[in-house]
Design a protein around this motif. Sequence first.
Motif, PDB file in Angstrom:
ATOM      1  N   TYR A 141       1.355 -12.789 -12.382  1.00  0.00           N
ATOM      2  CA  TYR A 141       0.138 -12.548 -11.589  1.00  0.00           C
ATOM      3  C   TYR A 141      -1.017 -12.089 -12.468  1.00  0.00           C
ATOM      4  N   LYS A 153      -2.705 -16.015 -10.071  1.00  0.00           N
ATOM      5  CA  LYS A 153      -3.218 -14.920  -9.238  1.00  0.00           C
ATOM      6  C   LYS A 153      -3.824 -15.468  -7.953  1.00  0.00           C
ATOM      7  N   ARG A 154      -4.677 -16.458  -8.112  1.00  0.00           N
ATOM      8  CA  ARG A 154      -5.372 -17.001  -6.959  1.00  0.00           C
ATOM      9  C   ARG A 154      -4.398 -17.634  -5.978  1.00  0.00           C
ATOM     10  N   ASP A 157      -2.376 -14.916  -4.242  1.00  0.00           N
ATOM     11  CA  ASP A 157      -3.222 -14.210  -3.278  1.00  0.00           C
ATOM     12  C   ASP A 157      -3.429 -15.053  -2.036  1.00  0.00           C
ATOM     13  N   MET A 158      -3.789 -16.317  -2.221  1.00  0.00           N
ATOM     14  CA  MET A 158      -4.032 -17.187  -1.073  1.00  0.00           C
ATOM     15  C   MET A 158      -2.762 -17.382  -0.251  1.00  0.00           C
ATOM     16  N   ILE A 161      -2.153 -14.264   1.807  1.00  0.00           N
ATOM     17  CA  ILE A 161      -3.091 -14.185   2.917  1.00  0.00           C
ATOM     18  C   ILE A 161      -2.720 -15.195   4.000  1.00  0.00           C
ATOM     19  N   PHE A 211      -4.701  -6.596  -3.013  1.00  0.00           N
ATOM     20  CA  PHE A 211      -5.426  -6.570  -1.745  1.00  0.00           C
ATOM     21  C   PHE A 211      -4.945  -7.642  -0.777  1.00  0.00           C
ATOM     22  N   CYS A 214      -2.895  -6.858   2.345  1.00  0.00           N
ATOM     23  CA  CYS A 214      -3.448  -6.075   3.448  1.00  0.00           C
ATOM     24  C   CYS A 214      -3.409  -6.843   4.759  1.00  0.00           C
ATOM     25  N   CYS A 222      -7.481  -0.594   4.775  1.00  0.00           N
ATOM     26  CA  CYS A 222      -6.257  -0.883   4.052  1.00  0.00           C
ATOM     27  C   CYS A 222      -5.911   0.162   3.001  1.00  0.00           C
ATOM     28  N   GLN A 224      -3.778   0.395  -0.092  1.00  0.00           N
ATOM     29  CA  GLN A 224      -2.996  -0.447  -0.982  1.00  0.00           C
ATOM     30  C   GLN A 224      -2.564   0.286  -2.251  1.00  0.00           C
TER      31      GLN A 224
ATOM     32  N   MET B 161     -12.593 -13.461   5.390  1.00  0.00           N
ATOM     33  CA  MET B 161     -11.612 -14.149   4.541  1.00  0.00           C
ATOM     34  C   MET B 161     -11.704 -15.647   4.709  1.00  0.00           C
ATOM     35  N   PHE B 211     -11.411  -4.612   2.302  1.00  0.00           N
ATOM     36  CA  PHE B 211     -10.623  -5.481   1.415  1.00  0.00           C
ATOM     37  C   PHE B 211     -10.905  -6.957   1.670  1.00  0.00           C
ATOM     38  N   CYS B 214     -12.819  -9.159  -0.770  1.00  0.00           N
ATOM     39  CA  CYS B 214     -12.308  -9.455  -2.108  1.00  0.00           C
ATOM     40  C   CYS B 214     -12.148 -10.950  -2.320  1.00  0.00           C
ATOM     41  N   ASN B 215     -12.516 -11.409  -3.514  1.00  0.00           N
ATOM     42  CA  ASN B 215     -12.420 -12.815  -3.868  1.00  0.00           C
ATOM     43  C   ASN B 215     -11.130 -13.043  -4.652  1.00  0.00           C
ATOM     44  N   PRO B 216     -10.171 -13.821  -4.107  1.00  0.00           N
ATOM     45  CA  PRO B 216      -8.901 -14.011  -4.818  1.00  0.00           C
ATOM     46  C   PRO B 216      -9.063 -14.770  -6.124  1.00  0.00           C
ATOM     47  N   GLN B 224     -13.103  -2.644  -4.902  1.00  0.00           N
ATOM     48  CA  GLN B 224     -13.819  -2.599  -3.642  1.00  0.00           C
ATOM     49  C   GLN B 224     -14.443  -1.233  -3.370  1.00  0.00           C
TER      50      GLN B 224
END
Lengths: 341, 344
Positions: A141, A153-154, A157-158, A161, A211, A214, A222, A224, B161, B211, B214-216, B224
């Motif tokens: 990561y 990482k991206r 994260d995506m 989410i 993040f 969350c 949040c 974290q 998001m 949060f 935040c931009n992944p 933040q």
Amino acid sequence: MPFMPVKFNLQKRVKLAQGLWMIYWLSVIVGILIFSLGLFFKVELRKRSEMMDNNESHLVPNLLILVGLLAGGVSAFGGKVCHDSLDPVKFAKWKPMLKPYLLLCCGFNVLMLFTALLCFLMQFAVYLTLAEGLKNSIKFYKDTDTPGRCFMKRTLDMTQIEFRCCGNNNFRDWFEVQWISNRYLDMSNDLVKDRVLSNVEGKYLMDSVPFSCCNPGSPRPCIQHHLTNNTAHYDYDHRIEELNIWSRGCREALFAYFSSMMNSIGVLILFTIMLESLDMAGLKYLATALETMEDPENPECESEGFLLEKGVKETFADLFVKMKMLRGGNEVEGGEAAEAT
Amino acid sequence: MVVMKMKFPFQKRVKLAQGLWLLSWCATVAGAITFTLGCILKTELRRRAEVMDNSDVHVVPNTLMIVGLASLGINIFASKICQDALDAERFPRWKNMLKPYFAVSCFFTVLMLLAVIMSYAMKGSLESSLKVGLKNGIRFYKDTDTPGRCFQKQNIDRLQMEFQCCGNNDFRDWFEVQWISNRYLDFSSKEVKDRIKSNVDGRYLLDGVPFSCCNPSSPRPCIQYQLTNNSAHFNYEYQTEELNLYLRGCREALVSYFMGLMNTIGAGVLSVFLLQGSVLVSLRFLQTAMEAVAGNENTEIETEGYLLEKSVKDTVMEFIEPVMQFFLFKNQVGEGSSEAPADP
């Protein structure tokens, strides 16, 4: 004695041909559906291939694409034969191809059965690949400056989410890896030095999560960082309180997604097998009904259609004898070759 | 003076009827598509209804749905008429219905054009509605225990998001409101007390964002809190560095999304409008050509078709006159009756 004979007059033959034509076109549509589902599955596997360590098996979607195309082609051919069946001139040119065509359909059904079986069994392989892949994703990561892993990482994260999950088994997986790159750590800071020295491998470990773990549905902003430290946050007890991060692990979430997809595709293939068998039976009845017309000149005469010329047992016995003869033929040739030398 | 006269030999009439039948079925499908597009737009606007202050912009999808349904009816009718057109016995029964039919069709076709124009013109109204709606959304973000606003936090988080945006104009909007509820603030802490005393309204303001901003894609784990404090984070300078938050404001993001949707739909509906117009024009030509045949023994003679019997001005006056007369007559009767009691 023919197996399952049915009497046909002209009306019945016409109805059979029309009904069979419609079922064949339904099979073509189902074949196209299987093809598109195979494509969709392949695209989804590609999208998540980073989570699977880039070594996921594409056998099932490739097979689905092949099966879809074959189903479409075979059914379109069958539909054409049906369409021409009531015209004796046109039907005469299709007649010799019917026997190999029906054998091909049998083989195709076996292939589809194999594909359906794979759909249900390959889920285990997907589960294992996900477990390994996610573990590595979490490890890499922080490596946003390493070529080949910049986007880990991206992607992670995506994924967290989108699938509403955190970590591999659960959020505690993040406590065991260093997910903040050394580039962003102040190595002259005492706190940082303590943490790095506190474990054998010199990793900066902490009880925090990224993040993307969350949960937006939580009423509280949040939390974290410092998840296991009750004093770090006001009115917070991590043992009893419902945390405002996702509690499900990503392996479970992704596996549920893929397994539901593979199960529904498997069920669709089983349905297609039944449809194709129905097609084959109908075509056999139609072909035999047209062949056994007593008076070919008079289209309105009665005829009899059947599934097998003799009973089931006798047909299999015949097949067995034929195969034995083929092998016997080989033995004879082998004997001649032995004599020649 | 006849508008747009054209000669129609028998073959041309037959071709016109056949072509019109096909065209009207295409236009029926196009009408159904218009209705579907209106439904899609309405669904999308409803999904984001919490961040919109008023529903003025809903007039666009409502009009599209009405026009789509009307167009369906108009075109089915047109196909029926041209099916009967070449049959001299069945055509006369449509005679009485054609004038009102054309009036109604023209009205709905003009309405379709209005819908297209509105879909481009509603940008200002949409923007102001979103401005107020987002401002309220951000203000009520912390009120997760107030009935009626419990889900504001979840909606704003999901919105930020999904559309990859932060705040109303930009992320600094979060600095001006208290977005952490008092339930989670330790009022015995010195820091909290200082912050609350530092502004007139007694709000806990901080230079932090939720949060969901935040931009992944950022290579760095999300910063933040304490965004304007360079010493709070290692190797961080907020004036020069590219922040790892979304820089775009949600109002801009939503406006561009909805305008893109409405512009695409507007372009589609414009082509449907042209199709509908051509159906009506062809039907008018067919009707006038067939009317000239009526009464003749030989149905294969050459006839003339036209758009309007008199000039445009005269036709418009012809339509408006009965309406005007109706209103004038009412006035005259009213005046007469008001005079009568005055006379002794």
